[in-house]
Design a protein around this motif. Structure first.
Motif, short mmCIF file in Angstrom:
data_model
loop_
_atom_site.label_atom_id
_atom_site.label_comp_id
_atom_site.label_asym_id
_atom_site.label_seq_id
_atom_site.Cartn_x
_atom_site.Cartn_y
_atom_site.Cartn_z
N TYR A 78 17.30 -24.47 25.83
CA TYR A 78 16.00 -24.98 25.39
C TYR A 78 14.84 -24.13 25.90
N ARG A 79 15.03 -23.42 27.00
CA ARG A 79 13.96 -22.55 27.50
C ARG A 79 13.94 -21.21 26.76
N GLY A 80 15.10 -20.62 26.62
CA GLY A 80 15.16 -19.31 25.98
C GLY A 80 14.95 -19.36 24.47
N ASP A 81 15.33 -20.47 23.85
CA ASP A 81 15.21 -20.59 22.40
C ASP A 81 14.81 -22.02 22.03
N PRO A 82 13.62 -22.46 22.46
CA PRO A 82 13.24 -23.85 22.21
C PRO A 82 13.10 -24.17 20.74
N TRP A 83 12.56 -23.22 19.97
CA TRP A 83 12.37 -23.50 18.54
C TRP A 83 13.70 -23.52 17.81
N GLY A 84 14.63 -22.68 18.23
CA GLY A 84 15.95 -22.71 17.61
C GLY A 84 16.65 -24.04 17.85
N ARG A 85 16.51 -24.55 19.08
CA ARG A 85 17.13 -25.86 19.37
C ARG A 85 16.47 -26.96 18.55
N LEU A 86 15.14 -26.92 18.44
CA LEU A 86 14.44 -27.91 17.62
C LEU A 86 14.89 -27.83 16.17
N GLN A 87 15.02 -26.61 15.66
CA GLN A 87 15.41 -26.45 14.26
C GLN A 87 16.83 -26.96 14.01
N ARG A 88 17.74 -26.70 14.94
CA ARG A 88 19.10 -27.20 14.76
C ARG A 88 19.14 -28.73 14.80
N THR A 89 18.35 -29.31 15.71
CA THR A 89 18.32 -30.76 15.82
C THR A 89 17.70 -31.40 14.59
N SER A 90 16.57 -30.86 14.14
CA SER A 90 15.89 -31.44 12.98
C SER A 90 16.75 -31.30 11.73
N THR A 91 17.47 -30.19 11.60
CA THR A 91 18.34 -30.01 10.44
C THR A 91 19.48 -31.02 10.47
N PHE A 92 20.05 -31.24 11.65
CA PHE A 92 21.13 -32.22 11.76
C PHE A 92 20.65 -33.61 11.37
#
Length: 306
Positions: free
Chosen positions: A103-117
């Motif tokens: 979540y620190r190194g790629d916070p937007w990637g984590r958000l995008q994966r969660t929102s897509t799920f």
């Protein structure tokens, strides 16, 4: 949602004003909506959205279902932030997040994966929803580790999954009832908890709560296990004080943070070192409502509601 009416020129000699006043709100809305969507959905967002909503096939949740009402509303911005803060209070779950989520190194990637799920399992076809769930379960099956205190964990532990599920269900529903465009009646709230239980079962939660009473009981059962670890406090500082966003967006983010904190029960805020503040709570409602309305205006759904 009805779009705001464009401004009108009222003085002579301002022939260019009507065109600008009609264009600027539309352009601002589009730019803001595009920027927000890019952040939460990523570069493939438009294609993913088209597949989720346009692909033919049976869906678990039809139009009008409570889970669609909640997950299709801009109040999810507040509910999601509150859920992250609440979930961080389980030391074992937080240790797994800190070690493996990035979540620190790629916070937007984590958000995008969660929102897509969330989008796929709420609005997508049964086939796509099942594929998304299988991918998450496959990832969970590989995540293993040990907390700094020496407690072993695995991401597919039904007990940890139950905490994550209960925390997000509670926060999403609280946020919708406070900031949603169409707060639900008691029957709708019960239906939402039951809808979420269906997805939770597929993810590996054993006997997830199916009523609000059961949901409250599950949350209470976890109280003895909760604590603010160094990892939880670090995550809270990152989310609330040092988010990776431009300075111009900080005031709006601050309003979202205040609104998310106000959703949490005093016991949870106290654990995070954020005691209740009457001033904060009084300001959070209007500030949160304003920001959520702005997001809803910028990111309307195809039917214009959310």
């Amino acid at each position: 949602m009805v779009n705001p009416a464009p401004g009108r020129a009222t003085a002579e000699g301002t022939a260019n004003v009507p065109q600008r006043s009609a264009t600027c709100p539309t352009d601002c809305r589009r730019r803001l909506g595009d920027a927000l969507f890019a952040r939460i959905a990523g570069p493939d967002g438009p294609a993913v959205r088209a597949r989720i909503h346009n692909r033919p096939g049976p869906r678990r949740f039809g139009p009008g279902r409570a889970i669609r009402v909640v997950h299709g509303d801009a109040s999810m911005f507040v509910g999601g932030l509150a859920a992250l803060l609440l979930q961080s209070l389980h030391p074992v779950a937080m240790a797994a997040v800190a070690a493996h989520s990035g979540y620190r190194g790629d916070p937007w990637g984590r958000l995008q994966r969660t929102s897509t799920f969330l989008a796929v399992t709420t609005f997508g076809t049964d086939e796509d929803a099942r594929a998304a769930i299988d991918r998450v379960r496959s990832v969970h099956a590989r995540v293993r580790g040990t907390t700094p205190e020496g407690v072993p964990y695995r991401a597919d532990d039904p007990h940890l999954l139950a905490w994550v599920h209960a925390a997000e269900t509670d926060c999403f529903l609280r946020a919708h009832q406070k900031y949603g465009a169409r707060p639900m009646d008691p029957a709708g709230c019960e239906e939402y908890v039951a809808d979420m239980a269906l997805v939770a079962t597929d993810l590996g939660v054993l006997e997830p709560p199916r009523t609000r009473t059961e949901l409250a009981e599950v949350l209470r059962s976890f109280h003895p296990e909760l604590a603010a670890t160094a990892a939880a406090e670090d995550a809270a500082r990152f989310l609330l004080l040092r988010p990776p966003i431009p300075l111009v967006a900080r005031p709006a983010h601050g309003a979202l943070c205040a609104s998310a904190l106000a959703l949490l029960e005093p016991r949870y805020r106290a654990l995070l070192g954020l005691p209740a503040s009457a001033g904060l709570d009084a300001a959070a409602g209007p500030l949160g409502a304003m920001v959520v309305r702005t997001i809803r205006w910028a990111m309307p759904s195809p039917d214009g509601r959310a």
